[in-house]
Structures are given as C-alpha cells and as structure tokens.
Design an enzyme around this catalytic site. Structure first.
Site, short mmCIF file in Angstrom:
data_model
loop_
_atom_site.label_atom_id
_atom_site.label_comp_id
_atom_site.label_asym_id
_atom_site.label_seq_id
_atom_site.Cartn_x
_atom_site.Cartn_y
_atom_site.Cartn_z
N ASP A 180 0.76 -1.23 0.00
CA ASP A 180 0.00 0.00 0.00
C ASP A 180 0.81 1.31 0.00
O ASP A 180 0.60 2.16 -0.83
CB ASP A 180 -0.94 0.01 1.22
CG ASP A 180 -1.84 -1.22 1.26
OD1 ASP A 180 -1.68 -2.11 0.41
OD2 ASP A 180 -2.70 -1.27 2.14
N GLU A 409 1.32 -9.12 11.48
CA GLU A 409 1.17 -8.74 10.07
C GLU A 409 2.54 -8.69 9.38
O GLU A 409 2.70 -9.18 8.26
CB GLU A 409 0.49 -7.36 10.02
CG GLU A 409 0.07 -6.88 8.66
CD GLU A 409 -0.83 -5.66 8.74
OE1 GLU A 409 -0.96 -5.05 9.82
OE2 GLU A 409 -1.42 -5.31 7.70
#
Ligand code: GLC
Length: 438
Positions: A180, A409
């Site tokens: 992202d 993550e």
C-alpha cells in the site's frame, strides 16, 4: 547447536505449529478467512491465496473452499476483487458504500490484488499432491472447475492493466499492488487532487498505532483514486486512459508471470485444448519480452515505472528480488549482490524497501518491514535458480522472526519485532506450509 538446544528448538517448532493452526481457526469465517479480526474483517484476495496453503496443512477441504469462495466473487470482466465484502462491518473503512462497485455477484472493492492464486493451486496439486479423499483425480476435478476463472482473471490483467501490450503490468491504485504505502507510489500519487473526497473517518488508526500505518496525506489520495474509479463505473478503458495513478509494478508483473507459467502447467496437466494453451504461452512470451523494461541501470535493480511521466523509481524494493520467482534469470547475480548489500544494513531479511534509502522506515508498513509471504516467494525463486544459500538465509530469518514474535502482520527488519496487526492469517499460513516443513 547442542542436543539440549536442538530438543528445545524442536519443541518450540511444534508449539508454533499449534499456535499457527489456532490463528487460522480464529480468523475462519466458515467459507473464507479474514486476515485478522477487526482491522481486516472481510476476504482479501492474495491473503486468501496464501492462507489456502496453510489450510492445506490442516484441512485440505477448507483450503479448496477458501479458493472457491474467492473466485466466486469474480466480476464479468474477469477481475477478481481485492476485497470481498461478505458481511457488513463497521471496523473497516472504506466499505462498499465508498467503493460503489456492485459489478460482481457480491459487493467488493473495484480493483484487484497480486494474482498468486494459480501458483498456489499448482503447489497444492502438482507439487504437493494429495493421496486420499479422491487423491489426484479429485484435485484434477477441482482445478478443472476453477481453471476458466483463473484464465479469465489473468487475461484481464493484460487487457485492463497492460492495454498497450508492453509486457509489464500497471496498477491503478497503490492498494492494487498489495504494498500500500511503498515509497515508490509517493511521487506518482503526489499530483492527485484529493479536494473532492469530503470528510471521512479512518478506522485503522483506532486499531493499530498510527506510527505504523500510512499517513493521512496518503489516505486522502487513496480515497481520491477510489472516487475516480467509482465515478467511471470501474470501466477498465476509462481507468487506463484517465487514472492519474498508472504505475508499472515489478511485484504484480513478477507474480503474474509466475502465475501464467503455473497456469500453463496446470492446463497441460488437465489436457486443455491447444488453442487455449497457446494463448497462455503468448501472454508468457509477451511478459518475458517486457520484463527488462523494468531494469533500472542507475539503481542497479528492477524498479517501478510511472507510465504517466515515464519516470523510474530511484530505488529497488523487495519486489525487485522476485525476478527469479518469475523465472527471469538474466540479472540474478546483480540482484544477489544487491541483496547482500541490503543485508549489511539490517539483521533480518528481506525489508520491503531499500534500507540504505532515507525514506526507509523499519516500522511503517511497506516502507521497511519484512512480510513473510514476500519472503516465501523470494526464497522459492532463489532456490529454483540455484541460489540455495540465499534462499535458506531468507527462510531462516523468517523463522527466527516468527519464533521471536509469533504471527503478526509484518516484522521490523532491525529488531525482528512485530509490526502492525497481530494474530495474522497469512503469516501463520506461511509457517504451516513452508517453515514447519523445514
Ligand atoms: C494491507 C496490505 C495488503 C493486504 C491487506 C490485508 O492492506 O498492504 O497487502 O492484503 O492489508 O491483509
């Protein structure tokens, strides 16, 4: 290592396997797996593909279901969305009302994500065949049932994201890359006019420390791009012609090229007709011809290219090292030198961004942290091209971070500590499918 240490390590590895399974079970929503509760409460595209590899070690039927559920959300155009909104949840923004993308059978986002699924299917079947429950014949029938969907999705990348036939794939939104807030996207996104997006409330920074997440300035631009796509009715031609953000991504390009090769192998295995296989081969040839466009001699690595300005990014990223995974070997020795130089700047591999660059941030998402599934792809590719030592080093580094920090993550490349959300499905899946079998 002493025998006591060996026994201790074996014990820790066994415990980790149990914990990883638990992470998948906790994030299981029946027919799909959320990346992690609250922060990402829907089905994400490439997360599900990697998660299927993990499920296959626990419950093979569940792995198939994960894949079939994802593909059931395919749009008529062939696009498989990056998020499928199977339920209504208010812990995530932007949701379906912002995306305005009701083109498929299920509300979804209007963009895609790295197409690793065909490669996952090949690994599940040809590389790691199942011996009971219908065995190879059962696998064949299930691959046959999704083959057309995969083929149409791959074709969509070429038509929609490489309409000029350059042999490299552009993304229309930073989120489409799956990486992202990579610094690569800063300059191409800088000129985007975000004045029309109106007020909005982020939910991610309520759940994860803001210092680990993208800045508001980035988020404004993400939303402006969503608005542009939605205003075009997510029409592929209008997006290719007018989207302000149109950037060749070495990550998507490598992953698609690998996936095309794996799709061809699956097609041969299934005995698909010659014309169909020939069209996949043509797509592979076009990408093999285009790959070197991304070589940036000044940076000494593959970089992204802003197709609106023609400018190359100045620095490599972890995706630069995916060339071997894509089956592109011409630059392997230069890439290994580059990897070696990176490794001198951080103890844990492979950071998402060049650790020598001033924009490197070890704890901010895709501006530094290590992602397990990226390591899995880089290491797999390096092993295949004879760089076994580097492949092992990356694998061991990944294992060490997980033994130290569990299944978050991502990880800090400087300390190995967890970064971002915790109890994360794809990190656990990579443990189950790759590291547990070391
Ligand atoms: C973030 C990541 C993306 C991932 C998603 C769900 O947006 O950048 O790659 O698919 O989270 O885990």
């Amino acid at each position: 290592m002493s025998s006591v240490e060996e026994v201790d390590l074996a014990h820790r590895i066994a415990v980790m396997g149990q914990r990883a399974k638990r992470v998948l079970e906790d994030n299981d929503r029946g027919s799909y797996t959320v990346p992690t509760a609250k922060l990402y409460p829907f089905q994400w595209n490439w997360d599900s593909a990697f998660v299927a590899l993990g499920w296959a070690e626990v419950d093979r039927e569940r792995a198939w279901l994960e894949i079939e559920t994802l593909l059931s959300a395919q749009w008529p155009s062939g696009m498989v969305p990056h998020i499928v909104f199977w339920t209504r949840e208010d812990t995530y923004f932007p949701g379906p009302d912002t995306w305005r993308a009701e083109h498929g059978p299920q509300p979804s986002s209007g963009i895609s994500q790295p197409p690793v699924l065909a490669s996952v299917l090949r690994q599940l079947t040809l590389e790691h065949p199942h011996s009971s429950d219908g065995g190879v014949a059962g696998d064949k029938a299930r691959v046959a049932a999704v083959f057309d969907a995969l083929n149409r999705w791959h074709q969509w990348w070429h038509t929609a994201r490489d309409p000029k036939g350059l042999g490299v794939i552009a993304i229309s939104h930073p989120w489409e890359s799956g990486r992202d807030n990579l610094p690569d996207w800063d300059i191409p996104a800088a000129a985007i006019d975000a004045s029309g997006i109106g007020p909005y409330e982020r939910r991610d920074t309520e759940l994860v420390d803001a210092s680990m997440r993208p800045h508001k300035h980035d988020y404004d631009r993400y939303l402006a791009l969503v608005k542009f796509g939605a205003d075009q009715g997510w029409d592929d031609a209008a997006i290719a012609a007018g989207n302000e953000f149109w950037v060749v991504d070495p990550g998507i390009t490598a992953i698609l090229l690998r996936a095309e090769r794996d799709l061809l192998k699956l097609g041969l295995w299934l005995g698909r007709d010659a014309d169909e296989l020939a069209s996949i081969s043509l797509r592979i040839e076009r990408m093999e011809g285009g790959y070197d466009r991304m070589w940036n001699p000044e940076a000494g690595t593959y970089t992204s290219i802003d197709l609106r300005s023609g400018d190359y990014a100045s620095t490599g990223t972890s995706a630069s090292f995916l060339a071997a995974y894509a089956g592109v070997t011409e630059r392997t020795s230069a890439l290994v030198d580059e990897l070696s130089a990176w490794s001198e700047h951080c103890p844990f591999l492979v950071p998402s961004f060049d650790p020598r660059d001033s924009r490197f941030e070890p704890n901010r998402y895709w501006r530094g942290p290590v992602w397990a599934m990226v390591n899995y792809m880089i290491s797999t590719g390096l092993a295949e091209v004879g760089e076994g030592e580097w492949a092992d080093r990356i694998r061991l580094s990944t294992r060490e971070m997980m033994l130290q920090s569990g299944f978050p993550e991502s990880f800090s490349p400087t300390t190995g500590e967890s970064v971002g959300g915790l109890h994360f499905a794809w990190t656990a899946a990579i443990w189950l499918s790759w590291l547990n079998r070391m």
